[in-house]
Design a protein around this motif. Structure first.
Motif, PDB file in Angstrom:
ATOM      1  N   GLU A   1      39.831   5.016  94.339  1.00  0.00           N
ATOM      2  CA  GLU A   1      39.382   6.403  94.486  1.00  0.00           C
ATOM      3  C   GLU A   1      38.867   6.560  95.914  1.00  0.00           C
ATOM      4  OE1 GLU A   1      38.525   6.482  89.714  1.00  0.00           O
ATOM      5  OE2 GLU A   1      36.826   6.754  91.056  1.00  0.00           O
TER       6      GLU A   1
ATOM      7  N   HIS B   1      35.287   2.580  91.639  1.00  0.00           N
ATOM      8  CA  HIS B   1      36.714   2.384  91.361  1.00  0.00           C
ATOM      9  C   HIS B   1      37.434   2.337  92.710  1.00  0.00           C
ATOM     10  CE1 HIS B   1      35.806   4.325  87.259  1.00  0.00           C
ATOM     11  NE2 HIS B   1      35.767   3.011  87.167  1.00  0.00           N
TER      12      HIS B   1
ATOM     13  N   HIS C   1      33.472   9.475  92.319  1.00  0.00           N
ATOM     14  CA  HIS C   1      34.760   9.113  91.709  1.00  0.00           C
ATOM     15  C   HIS C   1      35.868  10.033  92.155  1.00  0.00           C
ATOM     16  CE1 HIS C   1      33.328   6.318  88.525  1.00  0.00           C
ATOM     17  NE2 HIS C   1      32.189   6.950  88.735  1.00  0.00           N
ATOM     18  N   GLU C   2      37.086   9.637  91.742  1.00  0.00           N
ATOM     19  CA  GLU C   2      38.220  10.554  91.825  1.00  0.00           C
ATOM     20  C   GLU C   2      38.971  10.541  90.504  1.00  0.00           C
ATOM     21  OE1 GLU C   2      39.477  11.096  96.405  1.00  0.00           O
ATOM     22  OE2 GLU C   2      40.462   9.439  95.393  1.00  0.00           O
TER      23      GLU C   2
ATOM     24  N   ARG D   1      41.594   0.031  90.954  1.00  0.00           N
ATOM     25  CA  ARG D   1      40.436   0.539  90.214  1.00  0.00           C
ATOM     26  C   ARG D   1      39.385  -0.542  89.924  1.00  0.00           C
ATOM     27  NH1 ARG D   1      39.405   4.809  86.608  1.00  0.00           N
ATOM     28  NH2 ARG D   1      38.036   4.298  84.868  1.00  0.00           N
TER      29      ARG D   1
HETATM   30 ZN   LIG Z   1      36.286   6.626  88.916  1.00  0.00          ZN
END
Ligand SMILES: [Zn+2]
Length: 777
Positions: A70, A67, A183-184, A144
């Motif tokens: 992130e 993404h 991820h974030e 994203r």
């Molecule tokens: Zn993510």
């Protein structure tokens, strides 16, 4: 000696950015990298030239920034690489003796650059921690997704996007023991690491669960020492098979998701509501720590890890996993079957021909155990092979949930997604090799051609013919010629009106693997003749789509990708905010993906659109766009549930506080499969049988229309697979999911759900193509 790195470019994105893999290990391992790769593949059984040796390095694959917004992920990749190569770091030097680390520093560079370029453009000389500052409010369509606004972390198995296609080729050549996806999440959160939350898929092995705990315990040690906050076993589950944690898990690896607080809102520093300031530096430190800890534990458990890995694939290759041992897929249309075959091939799943006599199996379409009846083209997939678990995950008729509060859709079975008649068979059926379907030569005709029309491939052919100036007609009723029946929607290409391009038609048909017959007369054996009013001319439409803020970026991205990359047909993307200036004369078809349309709530705006429809325009409204129209004067009404009308249990609203999450589940529909009954005498459903399996993503269903065409309806409760909450279950019955309303000279076509969901719902693509090219001609 310190670790060394080999850098490899494995592909390019839509916008031409490089996709890279960094291989890091001891100099000795790097010098025999290809041999290590081959040996590892031998352990899986995907390479069969000789037996694999378990005394080999563990392969740990770390993927960052799937993404794009992130942002700490790719930054952490750099720090991780640095420490792996740092000659002063004795620990990493030690680990790399029995570990090969593969780092994909950025899976989604187009999305990341979209985010970073925007962020840098709004940042002042001094950063601002105020959450309301514009640098913490990323604009549509956000970073994203990839170029076509697909979520690449939903695409692992389907491989609809170029990034995924190129990466999965590499992944399947390596088959690591460990895969981590970085991820974030929202900036107010803390940090999430393994073990994952329920629901865990039943195919996940005890070893895979155990090592998730081993890792979690080690990460916790480092986080505790630094006083950092984290959570485990909540929210991030292992169920939907197309993620960066589940896909590796179903491929014998330990598949892991790491989530750092920050996401698109974190910027360089962000003031949290608890008074702490979260900096990019903190975020990098956390991701770096779980990465190092993962490599450490993989190295320390290398012997056990390699033995478990071998055992996993030995079992897959000798017994297979699950109660069903063979899946049979059959069709009268080789193009439809070919779509599935290429998905299987991309995932290194073997299939082949088989002996058809006397087999019984679970028929996905009827839901019953029945004798297997094959159509013209068939394949069998035997689960005794390396990809056994993945096959089960992709084909399971009805997925079992240990917990219903999941993060994603709960049903995706390929026979429904592809609309292919299939059986799940408990018997172990031998599979022999299969040959590709040969291109059938189409002889030149002096009069015309009849083309079968019942797959998305045929819609691609139609789009291409229209683009090349070929006049195409279609039949509204079935007819026969030379003792052969032609279904509704069969394409008719005649010399008449096509004089200048007629000679090249056979080549165009063959290029698309079309099934076509030569016709020498306009008089049919039964049904209508070609001069009849029931033979319709297909006008080449000018297609536009509304997009922009408040519109689903994935929903509009899917339509864009379908036209731009799959149909190869022009589409004009118009920002919904610019609608007041649109020249409606230039548009024949307008697509409105899911979203909120401000102008629809405004009387003048709605009337302008209505006038265009009445004068012959064709409007296609999807998901929430359709629901929004139901509250206006567009001839459709949303069904109300009994709950809404307030006739039920008087104590229904008394709930216990501690059960609030669970109670919410009764209103949930996280993506389940429903059987629709289709009126396939309507052009919208041409090419389909009288049933269609839809992935239902919301609880919207419409009242049966007296003045419109109810093309796809749910009768009773026709749920086939997946999880549906009890309240919603009551609502999704006896209503219209796909319909057409005529208005003046035009029409409105509405879909309660996204027919081309994530572009893997293959069988819905023809519906959208029919809406664009056939309806209202
Ligand atoms: Zn993510």
């Amino acid at each position: 000696m310190a670790g060394v790195m080999k850098l490899e470019k494995y592909g390019e994105t839509n916008e031409g950015r490089e996709l890279l893999l960094a291989f890091v290990s001891s100099p000795e391992n790097i010098s025999r990298l290809e041999e290590i790769r081959k040996n590892n593949l031998r352990l899986t059984g995907l390479l069969k030239d000789k037996a694999g040796d378990v005394n080999a390095p563990v392969i740990v694959w770390l993927s960052y920034n799937v993404h794009g917004d992130e942002a700490s992920s790719s930054e952490a990749a750099m720090k991780t690489l640095f420490e792996l190569l740092n000659p002063a770091n004795a620990a990493t030097k030690e680990w790399l003796n029995n570990t090969v680390v593969i780092i994909d520093p950025c899976i989604n560079p187009d999305g990341r650059d979209r985010y970073v370029n925007w962020f840098n453009s709004v940042l002042g000389k001094n950063l601002n921690v105020n959450p309301n500052a514009r640098e913490h409010s990323e604009p549509w369509p956000y970073g994203r997704s990839n170029h076509y606004n697909f979520d690449l972390n939903r695409d692992w198995a389907w491989q609809t996007q170029v990034e995924t296609k190129q990466r999965m080729k590499k992944y399947n050549e390596w088959m690591p023991q460990v895969h981590c996806d970085y991820h974030e999440m929202g900036p107010e959160d803390n940090y999430f690491f393994a073990p994952a939350a329920e629901p865990l898929h039943e195919l996940i092995t005890p070893w895979q669960r155990e090592f998730q705990h081993t890792l979690g315990t080690n990460h916790a040690k480092y986080f505790d020492a630094n006083g950092w906050l984290y959570f485990t076993r909540e929210y991030y589950d292992l169920f939907y098979p197309s993620y960066g944690d589940t896909y590796p898990t179903f491929n014998g690896a330990i598949g892991i998701t790491y989530e750092q607080a920050g996401g698109g809102r974190g910027g360089l520093a962000y003031l949290k509501s608890d008074g702490d300031t979260l900096t990019l530096k903190d975020r990098i430190a956390h991701h770096f720590t779980t990465g190092m800890s993962t490599i450490e534990m993989s190295s320390k458990n290398a012997v056990r890890m390699m033995n478990e890995f071998k055992r996993y694939f030995d079992e897959a290759g000798s017994k297979g996993i699950g109660i069903y041992k063979t899946y049979i897929v059959t069709s009268n249309d080789h193009n439809k079957l070919d779509e599935l075959k290429s998905l299987l091939t991309n995932n290194k799943i073997g299939f082949g021909d088989f002996n058809r006599a006397g087999i019984k199996g679970y028929n996905y379409f009827s839901g019953k155990e029945e004798p297997v009846i094959t159509e013209k083209y068939s394949i069998a997939i035997n689960v005794v092979q390396p990809k056994s678990a993945l096959i089960q995950a992709l084909f399971e008729p009805s997925s079992k949930l240990t917990d219903s509060a999941t993060y994603d859709i709960t049903a995706w079975s390929l026979p429904y997604a592809f609309g292919l008649k299939s059986y799940a068979v408990k018997e172990n059926i031998a599979v022999t090799s299969t040959t590709a379907h040969p291109v059938i030569p189409i002889p030149a005709s002096s009069y015309g051609y009849l083309v079968k029309y019942n797959s998305f491939n045929d819609a691609k052919l139609l789009a291409s013919l229209l683009q090349q100036g070929v006049r195409v007609r279609y039949a509204e009723q079935q007819f026969s010629f030379r003792n052969k029946n032609y279904a509704r929607g069969s394409l008719i290409i005649l010399r008449s009106g096509n004089e200048s391009v007629f000679a090249s038609v056979p080549a165009m048909l063959m290029q698309h693997h079309a099934e076509a017959d030569v016709v020498e007369s306009g008089m049919m054996q039964t049904g209508v003749d070609f001069g009849s009013g029931k033979i319709r001319n297909i006008k080449k439409p000018n297609v536009a789509m509304l997009t922009g803020a408040n519109i689903s970026f994935t929903g509009s991205g899917e339509v864009w990708h379908l036209f731009d990359q799959q149909l190869g047909y022009p589409i004009t993307l118009i920002n919904a905010d610019d609608i007041a200036g649109v020249n409606w004369k230039n548009i024949d078809v307008l697509i409105m993906p899911g979203g909120f349309y401000k102008f629809l709530s405004d009387k003048d705006g709605a009337n302008e659109l209505k006038t265009w429809v009445k004068e012959g325009g064709k409007l296609i409204a999807i998901e929430s766009a359709a629901a929004q129209m139901a509250s206006g004067e567009w001839g459709i009404k949303l069904k109300k549930s009994e709950e809404d009308s307030g006739t039920k249990n008087p104590y229904a609203s008394l709930r216990k506080y501690e059960n609030r999450d669970r109670d919410g589940i009764v209103n949930n529909i996280p993506g389940a499969i429903y059987k629709l009954e289709m009126d396939n005498s309507h052009p919208l459903a041409f090419g389909y049988p009288d049933i269609y399996f839809a992935v239902k993503l919301n609880d919207n269903l419409y009242d049966f229309m007296k003045d419109g065409w109810n093309v796809g309806v749910v009768k009773k409760n026709n749920q086939v697979a997946g999880f549906v909450g009890n309240t919603v279950k009551e609502k999704i019955k006896d209503g219209t999911a796909i319909g057409v309303v005529s208005m003046g000279a035009g029409s409105v076509i509405f879909f309660a759900d996204d027919p081309i969901f994530r572009s893997f719902w293959e069988n819905g693509k023809l519906l959208l193509a029919n809406a664009v090219f056939l309806v209202g001609q």
